[in-house]
Design an enzyme around this catalytic site. Structure first.
Site, PDB file in Angstrom:
ATOM      1  CE1 TYR A  47      -4.892   5.113  -1.859  1.00 56.38           C
ATOM      2  CE2 TYR A  47      -6.601   6.784  -1.881  1.00 56.38           C
ATOM      3  CZ  TYR A  47      -5.812   5.895  -1.187  1.00 56.38           C
ATOM      4  OH  TYR A  47      -5.953   5.761   0.173  1.00 56.38           O
ATOM      5  CE1 TYR A  95      -4.253   1.655   0.609  1.00 59.77           C
ATOM      6  CE2 TYR A  95      -2.813   3.228   1.702  1.00 59.77           C
ATOM      7  CZ  TYR A  95      -4.034   2.907   1.139  1.00 59.77           C
ATOM      8  OH  TYR A  95      -5.037   3.847   1.107  1.00 59.77           O
TER       9      TYR A  95
END
Length: 386
Positions: free
Chosen positions: A336, A286
């Site tokens: 994203y 992440y």
């Protein structure tokens, strides 16, 4: 996920919409398009799905509304997880639990958001979030994620000795990966000079340290490992999944913000999968901000403490290196979609069909946001069913 659930569920379908700055449609429409694509990838109809799991921060269509639109009158699992990227891996873990325990036969997990054209994180013009801790951050002007993560970044840089050039190495490597990826929003090569010349967002974070605001949806279809072997695509086994606590920047027992909550979660994750850090072939970490990649390399025990800057600078996270990381470009360059697009890339890699393929990739680590601000984290270990 207990050892009992190891490899009993599998990813059989993946789907996505184009990644853009303005989708022109609702989050519900985005979700339905991605789900239809994922079902088709698995050789299923959307109406074959009987479980619906999503995560959001109040910015998307609910699981019940999606089930109704898909045309499933009696969904067996309907679950809305509250949380941004922290809960991305948790959706897939919950789906594995649902199918392995017989609650549902086929579950879809998705994330849909108009994060550029509609609901911008930390944007103005909306009511304050319903978080107890918001009262503690407002007097200090900590409204937007880059401001909050700048504190984390500085803590890690102070502890490890990481420099701006070390953060740049993360951004540049991932942009190089994205240059091969037709899904990626940013494919133009990034140089160190361009990185250093970019404007500050919140010291020590510059523009290219921050993820892209993206309109998109991605979806993942999960069923039992047994059934998966009768479907159209090679199954991707869910070997391990874990959800854990996290940091709060404003209250709580944690005081060292240079170490993320992933350090606590990692041992359980590896134990659940029956694997160790040395077994990981690729890592989709992440990366809302560049320092999180360095921190997670250490916190998931992929490299020794405070050695991640040197590891990345030496080229070890490139394709062809010791441990390829974010082979699609990640949130910094692909787009994203709150963590779940990392699962899409991992599945493609383990199928052997990624745009920038890692030869012989068999085991992938996929992580959610490592616990800052939200106070929770999650992660997955996926394995090719060879």
């Amino acid at each position: 996920m207990s050892n009992f659930l190891r490899d009993r569920a599998a990813i059989v379908g993946i789907g996505w919409t184009p990644y853009s700055k303005n989708s022109g449609v609702s989050t519900l429409e985005l979700a339905l398009r991605a789900i239809a694509a994922a079902a088709d990838d698995a050789g299923l109809r959307p109406s074959d799905i009987d479980g619906f799991i999503t995560h959001s921060v109040g910015d998307s269509a609910t699981a019940a509304s999606v089930a109704a639109c898909v045309g499933v009158p009696d969904p067996h699992v309907v679950l809305d997880l509250v949380g941004g990227g922290s809960m991305s891996a948790a959706t897939v873990g919950a789906a594995a639990m649902a199918v392995a325990t017989g609650q549902a036969d086929t579950v879809v997990c998705w994330r849909a958001l108009n994060a550029r054209s509609e609901f911008r994180m930390g944007g103005t013009g909306r009511a304050a979030p319903a978080l107890t801790e918001f009262q503690y951050q407002t007097p200090y002007g900590l409204f937007a994620p880059p401001q909050q993560y700048a504190l984390v970044a500085q803590a890690y840089m102070d502890a490890s000795g990481a420099t701006a050039e070390d953060l740049a190495a993360v951004a540049i490597t991932q942009r190089d990966n994205a240059s091969h990826n037709p899904r990626a929003m940013m494919r133009t090569p990034l140089t160190l000079d361009a990185y250093l010349a970019a404007p500050w967002i919140s010291d020590p974070l510059r523009l290219y340290d921050c993820c892209l605001e993206t309109d998109a949806a991605v979806a993942v279809v999960v069923t039992t490992a047994e059934r998966a072997r009768d479907l159209d695509t090679p199954p991707i086994l869910i070997s391990g999944a874990a959800t854990g606590g996290g940091h709060s920047l404003y209250s709580g027992a944690r005081t060292d913000y240079s170490i993320s909550a992933a350090a606590d979660l990692a041992p359980r994750l590896y134990d659940n999968a029956g694997l160790g850090p040395e077994d990981i072939d690729i890592a989709q970490l992440y990366d809302a901000f560049t320092p999180l990649v360095l921190m997670q390399l250490e916190d998931y025990r992929l490299v020794p403490r405070h050695s991640a800057p040197e590891f990345v600078a030496a080229g070890n996270t490139k394709v062809g290196g010791q441990l390829p990381v974010n082979t699609h470009g990640g949130h910094l360059s692909e787009g994203y979609v709150h963590g779940l697009n990392h699962v899409i890339e991992a599945a493609l890699q383990l199928r052997g069909t990624a745009a920038l393929q890692v030869p012989g990739a068999e085991v992938a680590l996929c992580t959610g946001q490592p616990g800052y601000v939200s106070g929770v984290s999650s992660a997955l270990i996926l394995r090719a069913d060879r």
